[in-house]
Write a protein that holds these residues in place. Sequence first.
Motif, PDB file in Angstrom:
ATOM      1  N   GLU A   1      -8.772  -4.855  -9.627  1.00 32.15           N
ATOM      2  CA  GLU A   1      -8.841  -5.327 -11.329  1.00 32.15           C
ATOM      3  C   GLU A   1      -8.666  -3.487 -11.254  1.00 32.15           C
ATOM      4  OE1 GLU A   1     -12.951  -4.968 -13.812  1.00 32.15           O
ATOM      5  OE2 GLU A   1     -13.248  -6.395 -12.114  1.00 32.15           O
ATOM      6  N   GLU A   2      -8.963  -2.168 -10.868  1.00 29.63           N
ATOM      7  CA  GLU A   2      -8.861  -1.106 -10.598  1.00 29.63           C
ATOM      8  C   GLU A   2      -8.076  -0.654  -9.204  1.00 29.63           C
ATOM      9  OE1 GLU A   2      -7.996   1.881 -12.500  1.00 29.63           O
ATOM     10  OE2 GLU A   2      -8.685   0.163 -13.800  1.00 29.63           O
ATOM     11  N   PRO A   3      -6.988  -0.278  -9.068  1.00 29.41           N
ATOM     12  CA  PRO A   3      -6.825   0.129  -7.885  1.00 29.41           C
ATOM     13  C   PRO A   3      -6.572   1.791  -7.878  1.00 29.41           C
ATOM     14  CG  PRO A   3      -4.810  -0.922  -9.830  1.00 29.41           C
ATOM     15  CD  PRO A   3      -6.067  -1.535  -9.531  1.00 29.41           C
ATOM     16  N   GLU A   4      -7.133   1.864  -6.488  1.00 33.46           N
ATOM     17  CA  GLU A   4      -6.908   3.457  -6.040  1.00 33.46           C
ATOM     18  C   GLU A   4      -5.494   3.685  -6.307  1.00 33.46           C
ATOM     19  OE1 GLU A   4      -7.258   5.997  -2.664  1.00 33.46           O
ATOM     20  OE2 GLU A   4      -7.300   4.244  -2.070  1.00 33.46           O
ATOM     21  N   ILE A   5      -5.129   4.393  -6.987  1.00 33.28           N
ATOM     22  CA  ILE A   5      -4.372   5.499  -7.320  1.00 33.28           C
ATOM     23  C   ILE A   5      -4.269   6.712  -7.456  1.00 33.28           C
ATOM     24  CG2 ILE A   5      -2.085   5.681  -8.433  1.00 33.28           C
ATOM     25  CD1 ILE A   5      -2.633   2.447  -9.570  1.00 33.28           C
ATOM     26  N   VAL A   6      -3.857   7.866  -6.465  1.00 33.01           N
ATOM     27  CA  VAL A   6      -4.384   8.720  -6.159  1.00 33.01           C
ATOM     28  C   VAL A   6      -3.062   9.627  -6.403  1.00 33.01           C
ATOM     29  CG1 VAL A   6      -6.712   8.897  -6.304  1.00 33.01           C
ATOM     30  CG2 VAL A   6      -4.915   8.847  -3.727  1.00 33.01           C
TER      31      VAL A   6
ATOM     32  N   VAL B   1       5.774   5.257 -11.307  1.00 29.33           N
ATOM     33  CA  VAL B   1       5.224   4.866 -10.258  1.00 29.33           C
ATOM     34  C   VAL B   1       3.647   3.985 -10.607  1.00 29.33           C
ATOM     35  CG1 VAL B   1       4.299   6.261  -8.254  1.00 29.33           C
ATOM     36  CG2 VAL B   1       5.813   6.563  -9.034  1.00 29.33           C
ATOM     37  N   GLU B   2       2.545   5.118 -11.377  1.00 27.93           N
ATOM     38  CA  GLU B   2       1.301   4.551 -11.489  1.00 27.93           C
ATOM     39  C   GLU B   2       1.828   2.824 -12.192  1.00 27.93           C
ATOM     40  OE1 GLU B   2      -2.809   5.138 -13.719  1.00 27.93           O
ATOM     41  OE2 GLU B   2      -1.348   6.019 -13.554  1.00 27.93           O
ATOM     42  N   GLN B   3       2.311   2.685 -13.052  1.00 23.78           N
ATOM     43  CA  GLN B   3       2.372   2.099 -14.154  1.00 23.78           C
ATOM     44  C   GLN B   3       3.770   0.802 -12.770  1.00 23.78           C
ATOM     45  OE1 GLN B   3       5.922   1.695 -17.028  1.00 23.78           O
ATOM     46  NE2 GLN B   3       4.561   0.712 -18.246  1.00 23.78           N
ATOM     47  N   ALA B   4       4.154   1.462 -12.050  1.00 27.28           N
ATOM     48  CA  ALA B   4       4.865  -0.257 -10.999  1.00 27.28           C
ATOM     49  C   ALA B   4       3.790  -0.417 -10.344  1.00 27.28           C
ATOM     50  CB  ALA B   4       6.117   1.007 -10.277  1.00 27.28           C
ATOM     51  N   ILE B   5       3.134  -0.043  -9.755  1.00 25.62           N
ATOM     52  CA  ILE B   5       1.946  -0.342  -8.517  1.00 25.62           C
ATOM     53  C   ILE B   5       0.934  -1.507  -9.481  1.00 25.62           C
ATOM     54  CG2 ILE B   5      -0.099   0.837  -7.501  1.00 25.62           C
ATOM     55  CD1 ILE B   5       1.125   3.060  -6.823  1.00 25.62           C
ATOM     56  N   ARG B   6       0.374  -0.613 -11.107  1.00 27.41           N
ATOM     57  CA  ARG B   6      -0.562  -1.373 -11.437  1.00 27.41           C
ATOM     58  C   ARG B   6       0.210  -3.009 -11.756  1.00 27.41           C
ATOM     59  NH1 ARG B   6      -5.386   0.195 -13.047  1.00 27.41           N
ATOM     60  NH2 ARG B   6      -5.751   2.316 -13.189  1.00 27.41           N
TER      61      ARG B   6
ATOM     62  N   GLY C   1       0.778  -7.585   0.370  1.00 32.64           N
ATOM     63  CA  GLY C   1       0.830  -6.685  -0.776  1.00 32.64           C
ATOM     64  C   GLY C   1       0.970  -5.649  -0.483  1.00 32.64           C
ATOM     65  N   ALA C   2       0.481  -4.307   0.070  1.00 34.06           N
ATOM     66  CA  ALA C   2       1.961  -3.642   1.017  1.00 34.06           C
ATOM     67  C   ALA C   2       3.303  -4.124   0.650  1.00 34.06           C
ATOM     68  CB  ALA C   2       1.189  -2.858   2.431  1.00 34.06           C
ATOM     69  N   ARG C   3       3.589  -4.755   0.962  1.00 31.56           N
ATOM     70  CA  ARG C   3       4.785  -4.390   1.495  1.00 31.56           C
ATOM     71  C   ARG C   3       5.857  -4.835  -0.107  1.00 31.56           C
ATOM     72  NH1 ARG C   3       7.221  -4.654   6.415  1.00 31.56           N
ATOM     73  NH2 ARG C   3       5.685  -5.340   8.057  1.00 31.56           N
ATOM     74  N   GLU C   4       5.510  -5.444  -0.813  1.00 34.76           N
ATOM     75  CA  GLU C   4       5.666  -5.057  -2.150  1.00 34.76           C
ATOM     76  C   GLU C   4       5.260  -4.383  -2.658  1.00 34.76           C
ATOM     77  OE1 GLU C   4       7.136  -7.600  -5.769  1.00 34.76           O
ATOM     78  OE2 GLU C   4       7.230  -7.917  -3.248  1.00 34.76           O
ATOM     79  N   ILE C   5       4.507  -3.308  -3.327  1.00 37.89           N
ATOM     80  CA  ILE C   5       4.394  -2.491  -3.523  1.00 37.89           C
ATOM     81  C   ILE C   5       5.255  -1.575  -2.899  1.00 37.89           C
ATOM     82  CG2 ILE C   5       2.901  -0.265  -3.844  1.00 37.89           C
ATOM     83  CD1 ILE C   5       0.347  -1.765  -4.175  1.00 37.89           C
ATOM     84  N   ALA C   6       5.575  -1.281  -1.656  1.00 36.95           N
ATOM     85  CA  ALA C   6       6.387  -0.390  -1.445  1.00 36.95           C
ATOM     86  C   ALA C   6       8.357  -0.832  -1.494  1.00 36.95           C
ATOM     87  CB  ALA C   6       7.078  -0.629   0.759  1.00 36.95           C
ATOM     88  N   ARG C   7       8.446  -2.263  -1.320  1.00 34.44           N
ATOM     89  CA  ARG C   7       9.301  -3.157  -1.975  1.00 34.44           C
ATOM     90  C   ARG C   7      10.564  -2.084  -3.449  1.00 34.44           C
ATOM     91  NH1 ARG C   7      12.461  -6.295  -4.264  1.00 34.44           N
ATOM     92  NH2 ARG C   7       9.937  -7.689  -4.398  1.00 34.44           N
ATOM     93  N   GLN C   8       9.037  -2.587  -4.197  1.00 34.33           N
ATOM     94  CA  GLN C   8       8.936  -2.283  -5.549  1.00 34.33           C
ATOM     95  C   GLN C   8       9.147  -0.516  -6.125  1.00 34.33           C
ATOM     96  OE1 GLN C   8       9.195  -4.346  -8.704  1.00 34.33           O
ATOM     97  NE2 GLN C   8       9.448  -5.735  -7.267  1.00 34.33           N
ATOM     98  N   LEU C   9       8.986   0.265  -5.424  1.00 29.36           N
ATOM     99  CA  LEU C   9       8.788   1.422  -5.597  1.00 29.36           C
ATOM    100  C   LEU C   9       9.521   2.079  -5.589  1.00 29.36           C
ATOM    101  CD1 LEU C   9       5.384   3.246  -4.697  1.00 29.36           C
ATOM    102  CD2 LEU C   9       5.962   2.587  -7.240  1.00 29.36           C
ATOM    103  N   VAL C  10      10.498   1.573  -3.910  1.00 29.79           N
ATOM    104  CA  VAL C  10      12.286   1.796  -3.373  1.00 29.79           C
ATOM    105  C   VAL C  10      12.736   1.540  -4.267  1.00 29.79           C
ATOM    106  CG1 VAL C  10      12.917   2.119  -1.253  1.00 29.79           C
ATOM    107  CG2 VAL C  10      10.523   2.695  -1.645  1.00 29.79           C
TER     108      VAL C  10
END
Length: 113
Positions: free
Chosen positions: A80-85, A69-74, A16-25
């Motif tokens: 259900e409610e991710p930490e995004i800070v 960035v927040e929208q892409a992570i979500r 999941g972390a790799r997918e978030i990283a890949r999407q953002l980059v």
Amino acid sequence: MAEFLEVRTTIDSEEGAREIARQLVEQRLAACVQISGPIQSVYWWQGQIEQAQEWLCSAKTRADLYGAVEQAIRAVHSYEEPEIVAVPLVAGSEGYLRWLAAETTPPASSTTE
């Protein structure tokens, strides 16, 4: 110079972390995403203390991109409610910040017919 942020989120799997990283980059919403883990998190959730193994994603981006960035992570996050800070970058080497700005700006599209 533009303002910059480090946006952090945690997730329950390395995949999941790799997918978030890949999407953002890939979307040029972050110049770099560092993945750390596994880490242990202890937190309140729905009235109970929970403990979980998680991976931390730290994305370097421009402040004006925070909403995207927040929208892409979500969009790819499993919680259900991710930490995004976001933490402001108050200083950085000139070359690194120039690179960060360049890599979060989509290249001009070339039209060839």
